[in-house]
Design an enzyme around this catalytic site. Sequence first.
Site, mmCIF file in Angstrom:
data_model
loop_
_atom_site.group_PDB
_atom_site.id
_atom_site.type_symbol
_atom_site.label_atom_id
_atom_site.label_comp_id
_atom_site.label_asym_id
_atom_site.label_seq_id
_atom_site.Cartn_x
_atom_site.Cartn_y
_atom_site.Cartn_z
ATOM 1 N N LEU A 84 0.851 -1.190 0.000
ATOM 2 C CA LEU A 84 0.000 0.000 0.000
ATOM 3 C C LEU A 84 0.884 1.237 0.000
ATOM 4 O O LEU A 84 1.664 1.463 0.931
ATOM 5 C CB LEU A 84 -0.930 0.016 1.215
ATOM 6 C CG LEU A 84 -2.217 -0.826 1.133
ATOM 7 C CD1 LEU A 84 -1.911 -2.311 0.910
ATOM 8 C CD2 LEU A 84 -3.045 -0.665 2.402
ATOM 9 N N ASP A 85 0.744 2.033 -1.042
ATOM 10 C CA ASP A 85 1.590 3.204 -1.229
ATOM 11 C C ASP A 85 1.300 4.273 -0.170
ATOM 12 O O ASP A 85 0.141 4.609 0.092
ATOM 13 C CB ASP A 85 1.335 3.772 -2.631
ATOM 14 C CG ASP A 85 2.149 5.010 -2.925
ATOM 15 O OD1 ASP A 85 3.389 4.905 -2.970
ATOM 16 O OD2 ASP A 85 1.554 6.093 -3.091
ATOM 17 N N VAL B 140 0.929 5.180 3.058
ATOM 18 C CA VAL B 140 -0.275 5.165 3.896
ATOM 19 C C VAL B 140 -0.310 6.321 4.893
ATOM 20 O O VAL B 140 -1.362 6.620 5.460
ATOM 21 C CB VAL B 140 -0.430 3.822 4.640
ATOM 22 C CG1 VAL B 140 -0.634 2.680 3.648
ATOM 23 C CG2 VAL B 140 0.755 3.542 5.556
ATOM 24 N N GLU C 30 3.995 1.220 2.628
ATOM 25 C CA GLU C 30 5.029 2.247 2.599
ATOM 26 C C GLU C 30 4.617 3.289 3.626
ATOM 27 O O GLU C 30 3.497 3.812 3.574
ATOM 28 C CB GLU C 30 5.138 2.883 1.225
ATOM 29 C CG GLU C 30 6.211 3.975 1.179
ATOM 30 C CD GLU C 30 6.147 4.838 -0.065
ATOM 31 O OE1 GLU C 30 7.167 5.465 -0.393
ATOM 32 O OE2 GLU C 30 5.075 4.904 -0.698
ATOM 33 N N ASP D 96 12.451 3.464 5.103
ATOM 34 C CA ASP D 96 13.355 4.291 4.311
ATOM 35 C C ASP D 96 14.609 4.678 5.085
ATOM 36 O O ASP D 96 15.659 4.916 4.486
ATOM 37 C CB ASP D 96 12.646 5.563 3.856
ATOM 38 C CG ASP D 96 11.743 5.317 2.651
ATOM 39 O OD1 ASP D 96 11.664 4.164 2.202
ATOM 40 O OD2 ASP D 96 11.115 6.273 2.173
ATOM 41 N N PHE E 18 16.639 3.021 6.876
ATOM 42 C CA PHE E 18 17.764 2.111 6.640
ATOM 43 C C PHE E 18 18.469 2.525 5.350
ATOM 44 O O PHE E 18 19.703 2.607 5.285
ATOM 45 C CB PHE E 18 17.264 0.669 6.544
ATOM 46 C CG PHE E 18 18.356 -0.353 6.384
ATOM 47 C CD1 PHE E 18 18.858 -1.013 7.487
ATOM 48 C CD2 PHE E 18 18.887 -0.653 5.131
ATOM 49 C CE1 PHE E 18 19.879 -1.954 7.353
ATOM 50 C CE2 PHE E 18 19.903 -1.578 4.980
ATOM 51 C CZ PHE E 18 20.395 -2.243 6.097
ATOM 52 N N HIS E 19 17.673 2.797 4.323
ATOM 53 C CA HIS E 19 18.233 3.251 3.038
ATOM 54 C C HIS E 19 19.003 4.549 3.195
ATOM 55 O O HIS E 19 20.120 4.694 2.694
ATOM 56 C CB HIS E 19 17.098 3.431 2.027
ATOM 57 C CG HIS E 19 17.474 4.228 0.818
ATOM 58 N ND1 HIS E 19 17.388 5.612 0.785
ATOM 59 C CD2 HIS E 19 17.948 3.857 -0.398
ATOM 60 C CE1 HIS E 19 17.793 6.042 -0.388
ATOM 61 N NE2 HIS E 19 18.133 5.000 -1.130
ATOM 62 N N GLY F 177 14.456 6.999 -8.917
ATOM 63 C CA GLY F 177 13.684 7.848 -9.816
ATOM 64 C C GLY F 177 13.413 9.244 -9.312
ATOM 65 O O GLY F 177 13.158 10.159 -10.115
ATOM 66 N N ASN F 178 13.470 9.448 -8.011
ATOM 67 C CA ASN F 178 13.247 10.791 -7.488
ATOM 68 C C ASN F 178 14.541 11.586 -7.327
ATOM 69 O O ASN F 178 14.523 12.685 -6.771
ATOM 70 C CB ASN F 178 12.463 10.736 -6.164
ATOM 71 C CG ASN F 178 10.983 10.507 -6.418
ATOM 72 O OD1 ASN F 178 10.467 10.888 -7.461
ATOM 73 N ND2 ASN F 178 10.307 9.867 -5.483
#
Length: 615
Positions: free
Chosen positions: A270-271, A273, A308, A333, A335-336, A404-405
């Site tokens: 789910l994008d 949320v 997400e 995110d 962690f990234h 992409g961003n």
Amino acid sequence: MQIDLLRRKIGLNFNDGFAEVWLWAPNANKVNICIQKTEHRLDMLAKEYGYWYLKTEQIRPFDAYSFELESNTDADNAKLKRADPASIYQHDGIFGDSTAFDLGRFEWTDQNWKPIAVKDYIIYEIHTGTFTPEGDFESVINKLDYLLELGITAIEIMPVSQFSGNRNWGYDGVFPFAVQNTYGGPQQLQKLVNACHNKGLAVILDVVYNHVGPEGNYFNDFGAYFTEKYNTPWGNAINFDDAYCDGVRTFFIENALMWFRDFHIDALRLDAVHAIKDFSPKHILAELKQHVDKLATENNRPYHLMVELDLNDNRYINSQQQGGYGMDAQWIDEFHHTLRVAAGQEKTGYYADFNGIEDLAKAYNDAYVYNGQYSEHRKKKFGVETENPGEQFIVFSQNHDHVGNRMLGERTSTLVSFEMLKVMAGAVLCAPYLPLIFMGEEWAETNPFQFFISHSDEELVEAVRKGRKAEFSAFHIEGEAPDPQDEATFNRSKLDWNKAATGMHKTMLAYYKTLIRLRKENAAFNDLNRKNTQARAITDKNTLFLTRSSEEQIIICLLNFSKNQQNLQLNLPGNMSILLNSATTEFGGPQPTANAIQHNGEISIAPESILIFSN
């Protein structure tokens, strides 16, 4: 309207030779169905709570149809002709009529599919349009054996709901139930999922319940799908708690159930949320989870909801018995971000809050880096502590967003050295969380993944261009972003499969296969109990010491993010042997053998490398 777990009720569905149609349109005082082939208009019957109903033999599979809405709120009482908001197939795109589709016609052969436990997910994220030269579901099927050989256990497909044109990331969908026509439509998606299950792969589908795309969005002509109570980055929020929200909640719950029941999807991602605004006594995510669990019980197979989430708030992933919403996992995110900073990424924009190696150790130990301390980027205290198990967190070194961003859509392979790429891959695959690989990273793809659209409205296209430019202001980037409307931007973003078989790309692919195999074969990596993980940052050497353990095994990982050889006094147990040294010539490094140099308890680790030991 009562939700039926066994079959979809919203939209047009076939049942015993009849087409049954349910439409939620409280704004209308009269609704007709228009059949394109026969030019017949069929009156719909008004039902409670703004629903309209029709049962007819006059509509057959693949007939084109639309609704004619007559509303007494229009000044001139005009009639509106609109496609079905719950359309399953838009054969002619977002501005065409809907195509009647029988979801029950597909002959499934996945009856022997045994769902994979979430803790064993090794996720591979794909964008259907750029994953292969053909850019459709059929061509994805042709790559499944490759993914199996890589070691993948679950593919995650970026959104496929119908969007404008044929080039889009998928988050601009305006028909949540319809499968993108240029990808092959609903039948081809069913075929892809069936093929995945027959080969032993789980399927995660990315869905968007926080907004609807801008072009071809006619939801307001039917009812109060949006509310002015809350704003989101995409405009008014979807109406999950304002007047008339019941019809909206049912619409999206029906959507999720359809993917599980009729497309055999194993999990939904789910994008964003955090952009779902709902202050109802029962949050829409909690209500969704209850229906999904009922369907899982009915079908005797598990279904998972992964989110997400840009909030370090474990209320989303806590069970409903604990007062949470019951989501099964979340992307983290942080962690990234801290991994990127440890690898030398400039601390600008949302990276500014992170300190690299120290915060990476915290991400291993605590899952959330910010669990109550002050965030300079957010200008407030942020996050909570969490003891949720490792299988509830998904980590990555790159994904569609964080590639992409970027203004130019550069992949990590063009930003750091070959050796550092291997360290970053190891950091993800050695973590006590679910690893996610973004398509092509396993062979160090250098083609960018850029932002692309194919809208038809020039004013909208120009607004998107300006929005992209403004988005990068926080990163203080000079120059111009690639034109998202230009087809060349899309074509540049396609994977180059020829690279995977050549040179250092082939070497990186072999390295990823080895890492994934080690993760699968070793009990300490398979144990996602976070209490059995300990990480320590050796800050003066920019090196991280990570211990993973189970009842039968201890694994120690050393990750050197510095550009220098580091000598570490660690006194490893005498029975430890080396599982992997990323610096060996086998993996394109400078060292001829896998053995680490040890002397009097001191270990020497090569620059930008990872060592993995096991007892």
